[in-house]
Design a protein around this motif. Structure first.
Motif, PDB file in Angstrom:
ATOM      1  N   SER A  27      79.780  32.086  15.216  1.00 40.19           N
ATOM      2  CA  SER A  27      78.677  32.243  14.262  1.00 40.19           C
ATOM      3  C   SER A  27      77.611  33.189  14.794  1.00 40.19           C
ATOM      4  O   SER A  27      76.994  33.935  14.008  1.00 40.19           O
ATOM      5  CB  SER A  27      78.063  30.877  13.948  1.00 40.19           C
ATOM      6  N   LEU A  28      77.381  33.201  16.105  1.00 36.91           N
ATOM      7  CA  LEU A  28      76.434  34.148  16.676  1.00 36.91           C
ATOM      8  C   LEU A  28      76.924  35.580  16.494  1.00 36.91           C
ATOM      9  O   LEU A  28      76.136  36.491  16.175  1.00 36.91           O
ATOM     10  CB  LEU A  28      76.232  33.837  18.161  1.00 36.91           C
ATOM     11  N   GLY A  72      76.310  36.513  12.903  1.00 35.45           N
ATOM     12  CA  GLY A  72      74.902  36.812  12.663  1.00 35.45           C
ATOM     13  C   GLY A  72      74.520  38.204  13.140  1.00 35.45           C
ATOM     14  O   GLY A  72      73.780  38.929  12.459  1.00 35.45           O
ATOM     15  N   THR A 116      63.492  41.330   8.977  1.00 32.87           N
ATOM     16  CA  THR A 116      63.022  39.955   9.212  1.00 32.87           C
ATOM     17  C   THR A 116      63.797  38.959   8.356  1.00 32.87           C
ATOM     18  O   THR A 116      64.207  37.886   8.830  1.00 32.87           O
ATOM     19  CB  THR A 116      61.522  39.862   8.886  1.00 32.87           C
ATOM     20  N   ALA A 147      67.360  38.634   9.792  1.00 34.10           N
ATOM     21  CA  ALA A 147      67.401  37.829  11.013  1.00 34.10           C
ATOM     22  C   ALA A 147      67.273  36.343  10.698  1.00 34.10           C
ATOM     23  O   ALA A 147      67.927  35.491  11.330  1.00 34.10           O
ATOM     24  CB  ALA A 147      66.288  38.262  11.966  1.00 34.10           C
ATOM     25  N   LEU A 148      66.435  36.009   9.710  1.00 40.61           N
ATOM     26  CA  LEU A 148      66.315  34.604   9.307  1.00 40.61           C
ATOM     27  C   LEU A 148      67.632  34.077   8.756  1.00 40.61           C
ATOM     28  O   LEU A 148      68.056  32.945   9.066  1.00 40.61           O
ATOM     29  CB  LEU A 148      65.202  34.475   8.268  1.00 40.61           C
ATOM     30  N   ALA A 182      70.592  35.174   9.543  1.00 47.94           N
ATOM     31  CA  ALA A 182      71.537  35.066  10.656  1.00 47.94           C
ATOM     32  C   ALA A 182      71.301  33.789  11.463  1.00 47.94           C
ATOM     33  O   ALA A 182      72.261  33.120  11.881  1.00 47.94           O
ATOM     34  CB  ALA A 182      71.412  36.288  11.558  1.00 47.94           C
ATOM     35  N   VAL A 183      70.044  33.422  11.692  1.00 50.67           N
ATOM     36  CA  VAL A 183      69.754  32.186  12.434  1.00 50.67           C
ATOM     37  C   VAL A 183      70.237  30.963  11.664  1.00 50.67           C
ATOM     38  O   VAL A 183      70.838  30.032  12.222  1.00 50.67           O
ATOM     39  CB  VAL A 183      68.237  32.098  12.718  1.00 50.67           C
ATOM     40  N   VAL A 184      69.980  30.941  10.356  1.00 49.98           N
ATOM     41  CA  VAL A 184      70.462  29.821   9.535  1.00 49.98           C
ATOM     42  C   VAL A 184      71.985  29.763   9.545  1.00 49.98           C
ATOM     43  O   VAL A 184      72.590  28.679   9.587  1.00 49.98           O
ATOM     44  CB  VAL A 184      69.908  29.962   8.098  1.00 49.98           C
ATOM     45  N   ASP A 185      72.606  30.921   9.531  1.00 51.42           N
ATOM     46  CA  ASP A 185      74.072  30.976   9.575  1.00 51.42           C
ATOM     47  C   ASP A 185      74.615  30.385  10.876  1.00 51.42           C
ATOM     48  O   ASP A 185      75.584  29.615  10.855  1.00 51.42           O
ATOM     49  CB  ASP A 185      74.518  32.430   9.420  1.00 51.42           C
ATOM     50  N   VAL A 186      73.979  30.704  12.003  1.00 50.33           N
ATOM     51  CA  VAL A 186      74.440  30.169  13.297  1.00 50.33           C
ATOM     52  C   VAL A 186      74.308  28.654  13.329  1.00 50.33           C
ATOM     53  O   VAL A 186      75.231  27.927  13.743  1.00 50.33           O
ATOM     54  CB  VAL A 186      73.650  30.821  14.449  1.00 50.33           C
ATOM     55  N   VAL A 187      73.177  28.140  12.876  1.00 50.57           N
ATOM     56  CA  VAL A 187      72.959  26.691  12.915  1.00 50.57           C
ATOM     57  C   VAL A 187      73.915  25.955  11.980  1.00 50.57           C
ATOM     58  O   VAL A 187      74.535  24.942  12.359  1.00 50.57           O
ATOM     59  CB  VAL A 187      71.487  26.377  12.563  1.00 50.57           C
TER      60      VAL A 187
END
Length: 220
Positions: free
Chosen positions: A122-123, A126, A178, A181-182, A184-189
């Protein structure tokens, strides 16, 4: 002192074989031939047995395996003849190779390993999303798409007292990155959490059904 009769001495002498003759014939006793001692090679073998030869590409038999000996036309094997393996079979063609198959069953999945792998995947996803968004924005900007849309919106929404809507206030590079990136972070979690939860659910289901069966094939 009396002497034995001449007939008795001549008969005894005729029954005893010469010493040299006994050694050449393998030994006789009472007119019968004695068998040679164990380990003596067969006559005509020269004292040595012929080595066993194998054809090129033929596998060597395991230790202790007895190969077939030379058999004369009568069907009785010769004791002193060397034993040779059977002729190697013809090599199979490229499309006739053997395929070994094994059926395996996945009965349990380690949630910790699933979480680590899903986090890394997932990282990577992202990072790909962020890079793709940046490349797409720069491509559109170099083609003049944003300038054209901004000019069109100002002409449509502008007035004497108002200059109209500026598109770059909403789709500027900083704001776009921005927002990306938000995401991508939600996707990783989310992907990490869902993958770990799926591992627990699979382990519970495999306890009832036995797991997923896999068939693995290995070509020689």
């Amino acid at each position: 002192m009396p002497q034995p009769p001449a007939e008795h001495s001549a008969a005894s002498t005729s029954l005893m074989p010469p010493v040299g003759a006994a050694g050449q014939s393998g030994g006789t006793y009472g007119g019968q031939a004695t068998p040679p001692p164990p380990g003596t090679p067969a006559p005509g073998a020269g004292g040595f047995s012929q080595p066993t030869t194998y054809a090129k590409g033929q596998p060597t038999p395991a230790r202790g395996t007895r190969t077939g000996g030379a058999t004369p036309p009568g069907g009785t094997p010769v004791p002193g003849a060397a034993r040779r393996p059977a002729a190697a079979p013809a090599a199979a063609g490229p499309g006739l190779g053997r395929t070994r198959k094994a059926r395996l069953r996945v009965t349990k999945v380690d949630p910790w390993s699933v979480m680590k792998v899903s986090f890394l995947l997932s990282l990577a996803v992202g990072i790909i999303i962020i890079v793709a968004a940046a490349v797409l924005w720069m491509t559109l900007d170099s083609l003049g798409v944003f300038d054209s849309l901004t000019k069109t919106l100002k002409d449509v929404t502008g007035s004497d007292s108002n200059g109209g809507i500026n598109l770059m206030d909403y789709v500027g590079f900083g704001k776009v990155m921005t927002f990306t990136a938000l995401i991508a972070v939600v996707d990783v979690v989310l992907l990490t959490a869902l993958s770990t939860l799926s591992a627990f659910i699979y382990n519970a289901a495999a306890g009832f059904t036995g797991g997923v069966e896999l068939t693995l094939a290995e070509e020689d």
